[in-house]
Design an enzyme around this catalytic site. Structure first.
Site, short mmCIF file in Angstrom:
data_model
loop_
_atom_site.label_atom_id
_atom_site.label_comp_id
_atom_site.label_asym_id
_atom_site.label_seq_id
_atom_site.Cartn_x
_atom_site.Cartn_y
_atom_site.Cartn_z
N SER A 101 0.66 -1.31 -0.16
CA SER A 101 -0.11 0.07 -0.03
C SER A 101 0.95 1.32 0.05
O SER A 101 0.48 2.32 -0.67
CB SER A 101 -1.14 0.03 0.98
OG SER A 101 -0.43 0.11 2.33
N HIS A 197 9.30 2.10 9.03
CA HIS A 197 9.11 1.05 9.83
C HIS A 197 7.74 1.75 10.83
O HIS A 197 7.84 2.82 10.98
CB HIS A 197 10.37 1.21 10.91
CG HIS A 197 10.01 0.10 11.99
ND1 HIS A 197 10.23 -1.04 11.88
CD2 HIS A 197 9.69 0.31 13.24
CE1 HIS A 197 10.04 -1.79 13.02
NE2 HIS A 197 9.69 -1.00 14.12
N GLU A 267 1.57 6.35 7.35
CA GLU A 267 2.76 5.94 6.59
C GLU A 267 2.36 6.67 5.39
O GLU A 267 3.53 6.94 4.82
CB GLU A 267 2.76 4.33 6.69
CG GLU A 267 3.35 3.90 7.84
CD GLU A 267 3.34 2.13 7.92
OE1 GLU A 267 3.95 2.04 6.76
OE2 GLU A 267 3.38 1.67 8.67
C1 GRF Z 1 4.23 -1.00 6.68
O1 GRF Z 1 3.59 -1.07 7.99
C2 GRF Z 1 5.76 -0.53 6.91
O2 GRF Z 1 5.75 0.18 7.97
C3 GRF Z 1 6.23 -1.74 7.29
O3 GRF Z 1 5.75 -2.88 6.38
C4 GRF Z 1 4.20 -2.59 6.10
C5 GRF Z 1 4.01 -2.43 4.70
O4 GRF Z 1 2.88 -2.06 4.39
N1 GRF Z 1 7.76 -2.00 7.02
P1 GRF Z 1 2.47 -2.21 2.72
O5 GRF Z 1 2.90 -3.41 2.41
O6 GRF Z 1 3.13 -0.79 2.33
O7 GRF Z 1 0.88 -1.92 2.89
#
Ligand code: GRF
Length: 303
Positions: A101, A197, A267
């Protein structure tokens, strides 16, 4: 080395450009210089040794794979050199292991124009993951890394570096990529690899802290605040210099899933902002090697 050989077939001078010396006390990050002698293939040739079902990419027939590199028609890759305020448009590699995502939100921001760069290649250790499927759907080449017993088509570290060089990658964005980044790649791309992270590092980071484990540990600790951290990548898990953070409250009755969803929404915005700054060369390294983001609106402000 097989991939190297195959790709070298497109390349008049397959020499890897030298790695820059970046040990300056204070400078604006810039990507590794790419060699002008690199030849951009007009057409990718199809190889077929692995098990992808050919799909359509836009109107193009795709896609064959050999030794971890799925090949697409060359015009699926952007070669844009356009300048924005004198800054060259950047080429990005995104690494994913899961749903992707963050990858999607960065890709959308690139298409919409807020990110002055293009995702030119997607690297994954899980060929069937959501991020890889999305990349194929959008015509972004997919590379398998690393090579393992379960994934013999994956690339070796040195072949991965060669492939990224040939894509003229400026920055590497790790977005839920669960494997440790090999030292060869870190040396080849100094100050050019970032990771996201889902906790406020240095808390709840390091080996074993991934996915829902992070959010469960945050809730169990009683911490009232959490949130994503974006940091430069070194040889260890989650220890590189912190570049950006965003605070998310932990609510009294949160489940790990609810908290994860709230952090993930944050994020997406944070990673896009950081990618914008990278591509616009707005990362400034303080003398003590802490990276700061220069404000777009007020260039004398740093965060
Ligand atoms: C996110 O929570 C990121 O912080 C961690 O892995 C997850 C990835 O999520 N490193 P996505 O694949 O971008 O939905």
């Amino acid at each position: 080395m097989e991939t190297q050989r195959l790709l070298s077939g497109f390349c008049s001078n397959p020499t890897i450009p030298p790695v820059r010396n970046t040990k300056k006390p204070f400078f604006v990050a810039s990507p590794p210089t790419s060699s002008a002698s690199f030849y951009q293939p007009r057409k990718w040739v199809s190889y077929r040794t692995c098990h992808f079902v050919p799909q359509r990419v836009g109107s193009k027939q795709r896609l064959k794979c050999k030794n971890g590199v799925e090949n697409v028609e060359d015009d699926a890759i952007s070669h844009g050199k356009d300048l924005k305020n004198g800054v060259r448009r950047k080429k990005l590699a995104v690494f994913v292991s899961g749903g992707g995502s963050n990858f999607r939100s960065i890709h959308e921001a690139s298409l919409q124009g807020s990110v002055h760069g293009d995702i030119v290649v997607l690297v994954t250790n899980k060929r069937g993951c959501g991020g890889a499927e999305y990349a194929r759907d959008k015509g972004i080449p997919v590379v398998l890394f690393p090579k393992t017993k379960e994934e013999p088509d994956g690339l070796s570290p040195s072949d991965l570096v060669s492939v990224l060089r040939r894509f003229e990658v400026d920055f590497i964005l790790l977005a839920g990529y669960l494997k440790l980044i090999p030292v060869e790649l870190i040396r080849a791309y100094p100050r050019s690899i970032v990771n996201i992270h889902p906790s406020l590092l240095p808390a709840f980071g390091g080996k074993g802290y991934y996915g829902m484990k992070v959010h469960k540990a945050v809730i169990a600790s009683g911490a009232r605040y959490t949130g994503p951290t974006i940091h430069f990548v070194d040889e260890h898990y989650d220890t590189g210099r912190i570049l950006a953070q965003s605070v998310v409250p932990v609510l009294a009755n949160d489940t790990a899933e609810e908290l994860a969803a709230r952090v993930l929404r944050e994020e997406h915005g944070l990673y896009v902002k950081v990618t914008e700054a990278l591509c616009e060369e707005r990362i400034i390294w303080r003398e003590d090697s802490v990276p700061l983001i220069q404000s777009k609106e007020n260039p004398s402000e740093f965060r």
